[in-house]
Every structure is written in structure tokens, then in C-alpha cells.
Scaffold this motif. Structure first.
Motif, short mmCIF file in Angstrom:
data_model
loop_
_atom_site.label_atom_id
_atom_site.label_comp_id
_atom_site.label_asym_id
_atom_site.label_seq_id
_atom_site.Cartn_x
_atom_site.Cartn_y
_atom_site.Cartn_z
N THR A 131 0.84 -1.20 0.00
CA THR A 131 0.00 0.00 0.00
C THR A 131 0.87 1.25 0.00
OG1 THR A 131 -1.82 -1.12 1.13
CG2 THR A 131 -1.77 1.28 1.28
N LEU A 132 1.92 1.23 0.79
CA LEU A 132 2.82 2.38 0.84
C LEU A 132 3.55 2.59 -0.48
CD1 LEU A 132 4.16 1.85 4.45
CD2 LEU A 132 2.75 3.77 3.65
N ALA A 133 3.99 1.52 -1.11
CA ALA A 133 4.64 1.64 -2.42
C ALA A 133 3.68 2.22 -3.44
CB ALA A 133 5.17 0.29 -2.87
N MET B 222 -5.43 3.18 7.43
CA MET B 222 -4.94 3.61 8.75
C MET B 222 -3.66 2.87 9.14
SD MET B 222 -6.67 6.16 9.68
CE MET B 222 -5.87 6.32 11.27
N ALA B 223 -3.53 1.61 8.77
CA ALA B 223 -2.29 0.88 9.05
C ALA B 223 -1.12 1.53 8.32
CB ALA B 223 -2.44 -0.58 8.66
N ALA B 224 -1.34 1.93 7.08
CA ALA B 224 -0.28 2.56 6.30
C ALA B 224 0.04 3.96 6.84
CB ALA B 224 -0.67 2.62 4.83
N ILE B 225 -0.97 4.70 7.23
CA ILE B 225 -0.75 6.03 7.79
C ILE B 225 0.02 5.92 9.11
CG2 ILE B 225 -1.92 8.03 8.83
CD1 ILE B 225 -4.09 7.60 6.59
N ARG B 226 -0.31 4.95 9.94
CA ARG B 226 0.44 4.72 11.18
C ARG B 226 1.89 4.38 10.88
NH1 ARG B 226 -4.34 2.32 12.78
NH2 ARG B 226 -3.62 0.27 12.22
#
Length: 143
Positions: free
Chosen positions: A7-9, A70-74
Motif C-alpha cells: 500500500t505504501l509503495a 490507517m495501518a499505512a498512515i500509522r
């Protein structure tokens, strides 16, 4: 289902393609640029809700309702040099405000800086978060 690192990539790709919006709301009205947290949501959910351009309260609710976003934002919040602020949701109950932390970081000059991070710096920090997760999360073993 994609991992948080994936997701971050994808978030980094979205920002490099659409641009980084650091103004009012979570998306620009005059271009395709999106806020860093909106880009995370787009990477996690595959869509950019129209509320991102004109309704901050609804935008926050939409992003907060997405567990993968939210997991990626954290994960991004964890690789920032600043501390996350907490918000009181009811008397005596405080929760970290990861969206505010990440969005403000992307639009605010750091200590001793006169300009906010460049788009390249934002993308670099997102990719650092992805790499940190990839290192911390061992590959699934075959059964």
C-alpha cells in the motif's frame, strides 16, 4: 489483499503521478493532486471519494474507516521525526491522531527549515516506511 508495505509503495506511485496537495481539504480542486493521507486511502481502497475535495469532516471519517489505510498512515507516522499528537475522543480517553500527524508533516516546514518537505522527500519517507515494514515482517513460510 495487499500488504501495508505494498500500500505504501502504491501511495508513493500515486503521489508521483498525481502530485502532492498541501492546501485546504484532502484533494485539490484544480488538479489531480492529493494529500498524503488521501493518497494512502487511494492506494488501499482504489478510489478517490469526491468528499476529499470539499468536505474535511467526511474525508476524515472515510479515511478512518479504512483499516488498511490507517495501518499505512500509522506506518508513515512511525518513521517521522516528530511526535504524534493525541485527540480526546471522550473525557479522559485520548487516541493518537495519525492523520493529522502525517498530513501536517507533509505541509509544514521542519525545525530549522523554511519550506515543507518536497514531493520527493515525502515519497522518500513513504518508501522508508515501506522498507521498514518489509524488513520487520518476515515472509510467510510455506506449509
Amino acid at each position: 489483499m495487499q500488504t501495508t508495505a505494498q500500500t505504501l509503495a502504491e501511495t508513493a506511485h500515486i503521489i508521483s503521478t498525481h502530485g502532492l496537495h498541501t492546501g485546504e481539504q484532502f484533494a485539490a480542486t484544480d488538479s489531480d493532486a492529493v494529500d498524503i493521507c488521501a493518497a494512502v486511502y487511494m492506494a488501499a481502497e482504489g478510489t478517490c471519494p469526491p468528499e476529499f475535495a470539499n468536505d474535511e469532516v467526511a474525508s476524515l471519517a472515510i479515511i478512518e474507516a479504512s483499516a488498511p489505510a490507517m495501518a499505512a498512515i500509522r506506518a508513515i507516522s512511525e518513521v517521522l521525526d516528530s511526535s504524534v499528537n493525541e485527540t480526546e475522543i471522550e473525557p479522559g480517553t485520548w487516541v493518537p491522531d495519525y492523520i493529522e500527524h502525517v498530513s501536517q508533516w507533509a505541509m509544514t516546514p521542519g525545525i530549522g527549515q523554511t519550506e515543507p518537505p518536497t514531493t520527493s522527500e515525502v515519497i522518500g519517507r513513504i518508501l522508508r516506511a515501506a522498507n521498514t515494514l518489509a524488513i520487520q515482517t518476515p515472509a510467510a513460510t510455506a506449509a
